[in-house]
Design a protein around this motif. Sequence first.
Motif, PDB file in Angstrom:
ATOM      1  N   ILE A  38     -12.555   9.267  -0.556  1.00 17.57           N
ATOM      2  CA  ILE A  38     -11.562   8.252  -0.952  1.00 17.57           C
ATOM      3  C   ILE A  38     -12.273   6.909  -1.142  1.00 17.57           C
ATOM      4  O   ILE A  38     -13.166   6.580  -0.359  1.00 17.57           O
ATOM      5  CB  ILE A  38     -10.445   8.167   0.123  1.00 17.57           C
ATOM      6  CG1 ILE A  38      -9.281   7.285  -0.326  1.00 17.57           C
ATOM      7  CG2 ILE A  38     -10.986   7.709   1.474  1.00 17.57           C
ATOM      8  CD1 ILE A  38      -8.044   7.402   0.580  1.00 17.57           C
ATOM      9  N   ASP A  95     -10.390   9.742  -4.746  1.00 21.72           N
ATOM     10  CA  ASP A  95      -9.013   9.247  -4.812  1.00 21.72           C
ATOM     11  C   ASP A  95      -9.138   7.719  -4.888  1.00 21.72           C
ATOM     12  O   ASP A  95      -9.527   7.078  -3.906  1.00 21.72           O
ATOM     13  CB  ASP A  95      -8.302   9.709  -3.526  1.00 21.72           C
ATOM     14  CG  ASP A  95      -6.914   9.120  -3.362  1.00 21.72           C
ATOM     15  OD1 ASP A  95      -6.643   8.055  -3.936  1.00 21.72           O
ATOM     16  OD2 ASP A  95      -6.117   9.718  -2.624  1.00 21.72           O
ATOM     17  N   ALA A 121       0.839  -1.202   0.000  1.00 16.03           N
ATOM     18  CA  ALA A 121       0.000   0.000   0.000  1.00 16.03           C
ATOM     19  C   ALA A 121       0.877   1.255   0.000  1.00 16.03           C
ATOM     20  O   ALA A 121       0.413   2.331  -0.371  1.00 16.03           O
ATOM     21  CB  ALA A 121      -0.941  -0.005   1.196  1.00 16.03           C
ATOM     22  N   CYS A 166       3.492   7.619   4.423  1.00 11.34           N
ATOM     23  CA  CYS A 166       3.891   9.008   4.228  1.00 11.34           C
ATOM     24  C   CYS A 166       4.108   9.717   5.556  1.00 11.34           C
ATOM     25  O   CYS A 166       4.829  10.690   5.620  1.00 11.34           O
ATOM     26  CB  CYS A 166       2.830   9.750   3.428  1.00 11.34           C
ATOM     27  SG  CYS A 166       2.421   8.918   1.911  1.00 11.34           S
ATOM     28  N   SER A 195      -2.342   6.553  -9.117  1.00  7.46           N
ATOM     29  CA  SER A 195      -0.882   6.666  -8.986  1.00  7.46           C
ATOM     30  C   SER A 195      -0.217   5.450  -9.603  1.00  7.46           C
ATOM     31  O   SER A 195      -0.562   4.310  -9.274  1.00  7.46           O
ATOM     32  CB  SER A 195      -0.530   6.747  -7.495  1.00  7.46           C
ATOM     33  OG  SER A 195       0.862   6.645  -7.325  1.00  7.46           O
ATOM     34  N   HIS A 215      -6.452  10.840   2.184  1.00  6.65           N
ATOM     35  CA  HIS A 215      -4.986  10.867   2.215  1.00  6.65           C
ATOM     36  C   HIS A 215      -4.505  12.302   2.411  1.00  6.65           C
ATOM     37  O   HIS A 215      -5.214  13.249   2.082  1.00  6.65           O
ATOM     38  CB  HIS A 215      -4.470  10.317   0.871  1.00  6.65           C
ATOM     39  CG  HIS A 215      -2.987  10.112   0.831  1.00  6.65           C
ATOM     40  ND1 HIS A 215      -2.136  11.051   0.304  1.00  6.65           N
ATOM     41  CD2 HIS A 215      -2.216   9.091   1.261  1.00  6.65           C
ATOM     42  CE1 HIS A 215      -0.886  10.601   0.386  1.00  6.65           C
ATOM     43  NE2 HIS A 215      -0.916   9.412   0.966  1.00  6.65           N
ATOM     44  N   HIS A 232       2.794   4.198  -9.143  1.00  8.16           N
ATOM     45  CA  HIS A 232       3.628   3.321  -8.301  1.00  8.16           C
ATOM     46  C   HIS A 232       2.825   2.464  -7.325  1.00  8.16           C
ATOM     47  O   HIS A 232       3.390   1.634  -6.618  1.00  8.16           O
ATOM     48  CB  HIS A 232       4.731   4.117  -7.586  1.00  8.16           C
ATOM     49  CG  HIS A 232       4.295   4.969  -6.440  1.00  8.16           C
ATOM     50  ND1 HIS A 232       4.414   4.545  -5.138  1.00  8.16           N
ATOM     51  CD2 HIS A 232       3.779   6.214  -6.388  1.00  8.16           C
ATOM     52  CE1 HIS A 232       3.988   5.507  -4.336  1.00  8.16           C
ATOM     53  NE2 HIS A 232       3.591   6.532  -5.066  1.00  8.16           N
ATOM     54  N   LYS A 233       1.481   2.662  -7.308  1.00  6.58           N
ATOM     55  CA  LYS A 233       0.666   1.765  -6.486  1.00  6.58           C
ATOM     56  C   LYS A 233       0.164   0.585  -7.304  1.00  6.58           C
ATOM     57  O   LYS A 233      -0.461  -0.323  -6.780  1.00  6.58           O
ATOM     58  CB  LYS A 233      -0.549   2.509  -5.909  1.00  6.58           C
ATOM     59  CG  LYS A 233      -0.215   3.786  -5.174  1.00  6.58           C
ATOM     60  CD  LYS A 233       0.408   3.557  -3.819  1.00  6.58           C
ATOM     61  CE  LYS A 233       0.683   4.913  -3.174  1.00  6.58           C
ATOM     62  NZ  LYS A 233       1.101   4.846  -1.809  1.00  6.58           N
ATOM     63  N   VAL A 281      -6.682   5.655  -5.723  1.00  8.31           N
ATOM     64  CA  VAL A 281      -5.299   5.156  -5.786  1.00  8.31           C
ATOM     65  C   VAL A 281      -5.175   3.713  -5.293  1.00  8.31           C
ATOM     66  O   VAL A 281      -4.459   2.912  -5.879  1.00  8.31           O
ATOM     67  CB  VAL A 281      -4.386   6.098  -4.951  1.00  8.31           C
ATOM     68  CG1 VAL A 281      -3.052   5.456  -4.636  1.00  8.31           C
ATOM     69  CG2 VAL A 281      -4.186   7.417  -5.699  1.00  8.31           C
ATOM     70  N   GLN A 282      -5.884   3.363  -4.217  1.00 10.34           N
ATOM     71  CA  GLN A 282      -5.704   2.025  -3.638  1.00 10.34           C
ATOM     72  C   GLN A 282      -6.708   1.008  -4.179  1.00 10.34           C
ATOM     73  O   GLN A 282      -6.667  -0.148  -3.776  1.00 10.34           O
ATOM     74  CB  GLN A 282      -5.800   2.091  -2.105  1.00 10.34           C
ATOM     75  CG  GLN A 282      -4.723   2.940  -1.453  1.00 10.34           C
ATOM     76  CD  GLN A 282      -3.330   2.299  -1.473  1.00 10.34           C
ATOM     77  OE1 GLN A 282      -3.156   1.155  -1.867  1.00 10.34           O
ATOM     78  NE2 GLN A 282      -2.327   3.064  -1.059  1.00 10.34           N
ATOM     79  N   ASN A 325      -4.533  15.024  -7.198  1.00 11.74           N
ATOM     80  CA  ASN A 325      -5.432  15.500  -6.141  1.00 11.74           C
ATOM     81  C   ASN A 325      -5.348  17.017  -5.988  1.00 11.74           C
ATOM     82  O   ASN A 325      -6.374  17.699  -5.850  1.00 11.74           O
ATOM     83  CB  ASN A 325      -5.100  14.811  -4.808  1.00 11.74           C
ATOM     84  CG  ASN A 325      -5.500  13.338  -4.813  1.00 11.74           C
ATOM     85  OD1 ASN A 325      -6.327  12.921  -5.613  1.00 11.74           O
ATOM     86  ND2 ASN A 325      -4.919  12.559  -3.930  1.00 11.74           N
ATOM     87  N   SER A 353      -2.545  13.968   0.739  1.00 14.19           N
ATOM     88  CA  SER A 353      -2.472  14.736  -0.513  1.00 14.19           C
ATOM     89  C   SER A 353      -3.828  15.338  -0.878  1.00 14.19           C
ATOM     90  O   SER A 353      -3.934  16.128  -1.819  1.00 14.19           O
ATOM     91  CB  SER A 353      -1.972  13.843  -1.655  1.00 14.19           C
ATOM     92  OG  SER A 353      -2.795  12.708  -1.791  1.00 14.19           O
ATOM     93  N   CYS A 386       2.052  12.156 -10.377  1.00 11.20           N
ATOM     94  CA  CYS A 386       1.709  11.310  -9.220  1.00 11.20           C
ATOM     95  C   CYS A 386       0.279  11.648  -8.785  1.00 11.20           C
ATOM     96  O   CYS A 386      -0.307  12.622  -9.259  1.00 11.20           O
ATOM     97  CB  CYS A 386       2.670  11.572  -8.056  1.00 11.20           C
ATOM     98  SG  CYS A 386       2.683  13.276  -7.472  1.00 11.20           S
ATOM     99  N   ALA A 387      -0.239  10.853  -7.864  1.00 11.94           N
ATOM    100  CA  ALA A 387      -1.601  11.122  -7.401  1.00 11.94           C
ATOM    101  C   ALA A 387      -1.659  12.393  -6.557  1.00 11.94           C
ATOM    102  O   ALA A 387      -2.692  13.059  -6.520  1.00 11.94           O
ATOM    103  CB  ALA A 387      -2.118   9.930  -6.610  1.00 11.94           C
TER     104      ALA A 387
HETATM  105  N1  PLP Z   1      -3.786   8.740  -2.242  1.00 13.02           N
HETATM  106  C1  PLP Z   1      -3.624   7.575  -1.586  1.00 13.02           C
HETATM  107  C2  PLP Z   1      -4.833   6.849  -1.098  1.00 13.02           C
HETATM  108  C3  PLP Z   1      -2.344   7.060  -1.364  1.00 13.02           C
HETATM  109  O1  PLP Z   1      -2.202   5.907  -0.709  1.00 13.02           O
HETATM  110  C4  PLP Z   1      -1.234   7.791  -1.836  1.00 13.02           C
HETATM  111  C5  PLP Z   1       0.132   7.344  -1.539  1.00 13.02           C
HETATM  112  O2  PLP Z   1       0.476   6.976  -0.439  1.00 13.02           O
HETATM  113  C6  PLP Z   1      -1.460   8.985  -2.539  1.00 13.02           C
HETATM  114  C7  PLP Z   1      -2.753   9.426  -2.716  1.00 13.02           C
HETATM  115  C8  PLP Z   1      -0.333   9.780  -3.093  1.00 13.02           C
HETATM  116  O3  PLP Z   1       0.184   9.111  -4.221  1.00 13.02           O
HETATM  117  P1  PLP Z   1       1.527   9.593  -4.915  1.00 13.02           P
HETATM  118  O4  PLP Z   1       2.648   8.973  -4.117  1.00 13.02           O
HETATM  119  O5  PLP Z   1       1.448   9.044  -6.293  1.00 13.02           O
HETATM  120  O6  PLP Z   1       1.562  11.045  -4.879  1.00 13.02           O
END
Ligand code: PLP
Length: 378
Positions: A144, A173, A7, A319, A194, A97, A196-197, A175-176, A73, A99, A68-69
């Motif tokens: 999210i 969001d 994650a 983070c 994102s 998150h 890298h996820k 991302v996950q 965001n 961000s 990146c996310a």
């Molecule tokens: N949103 C969520 C739910 C995340 O888990 C993350 C990364 O930890 C991000 C946003 C930020 O992603 P990025 O590392 O691509 O900026």
Amino acid sequence: MIYLDSAATTKVFPEVLDNLKKIHQEYYANPNSIHPDGQKSRRAIDEVRRFFSQIAGAQEEEIIFTSCATESNNTVIKGLYEAFPEKNHVIVSPIEHKSVLSPLRYLSKKGVKVDFLNVDKNGIVDIDEIRKKITPKTLFVGIIHVNNETGVIQDLEEIGKLCREKDVLFFSDVVQSFGKINVPFDYLDFFSVSGHKINAPKGVGLLKRKKEVSVVPLLHGGGQEFGLRSGTENTSGIVSLKIAAEKWLQIREGFLEKSRKLENMLTFRLKSEIPEIKVVSEGFKVPYITTVLFPGVDGHSMVIALGRRGIAVSSGSACSTGSPLPSHVLLSYGFSEKDALSGVRFSFGFDTTEEDVETAVKETVEVYKKLLSFSGFS
Ligand code: PLP
């Protein structure tokens, strides 16, 4: 290292790695150049855009590649605020998150009222509360999809229907969840992804925007990405993002099935050794992210001790690792500060095995008992 921290970030897929050299060689030219090599890069990006627009049921112009996310965001949040200064109200979950939370803090300093919803003890938002909070001044609702710390899933479809009924923009969001579980794209005006996820390299992200809605860009420059994201495109990252997403489409059913098995193993075995643990959002979450509260110990110390034994896990979100503050997500659930500080997150990737989880359980139990004896609780 047994890596149970997907994650936080994922290993780049072998298929992506194997292609990276070729991608850099073939698509080295600037996609904004009009010579043949530049146009070859442009076509590669266009193809990836088409691919994601089909997945999202969106128009090609609605897919914007970012770095990146976090950038995606910020673009949505600050860009909508700049475009609609008369709308000074935002509704969000408290388990977003950072961000999302940080740009919202920026907006609140500019006079925007950021309305945080409540979540129940499982981390779920209440749709009726959203209904009650929406006003003609609401700029957007932001929820999210899958929380990065607890894996809790929100019902985006129902929230999206409500937003549509009330004519309010809906942003998520994802991302996950992207690539791993179904995302109700039809109901999302904006969403962020994102690279890298999902086992693509770091440095590439995606934003889906609603074309008819103005968004003021964060970056001003050459006007790439339909004017919303200036800067020469990261062609290799963008092409890699497609390879990684395609791979997830192939493996996701198997991954979910395996993750359910691994999650059962993890929680059943931990509970049988340490009955007092608590699995956060149990029954309401994705199987590949699990936060466990270990009463009486500090999750941060467990993560460090496990790291020394070759097990990579996180406490709170990666983070904020290093920060002594309890996770804002767990506090929102109503956990005490002490309980919120006792969380350890185990998250699975495409290559996590039963042996990995078995070893992690064994080491976790040993570390927990050791730390508990130091803390004077046992
Ligand atoms: N949103 C969520 C739910 C995340 O888990 C993350 C990364 O930890 C991000 C946003 C930020 O992603 P990025 O590392 O691509 O900026």
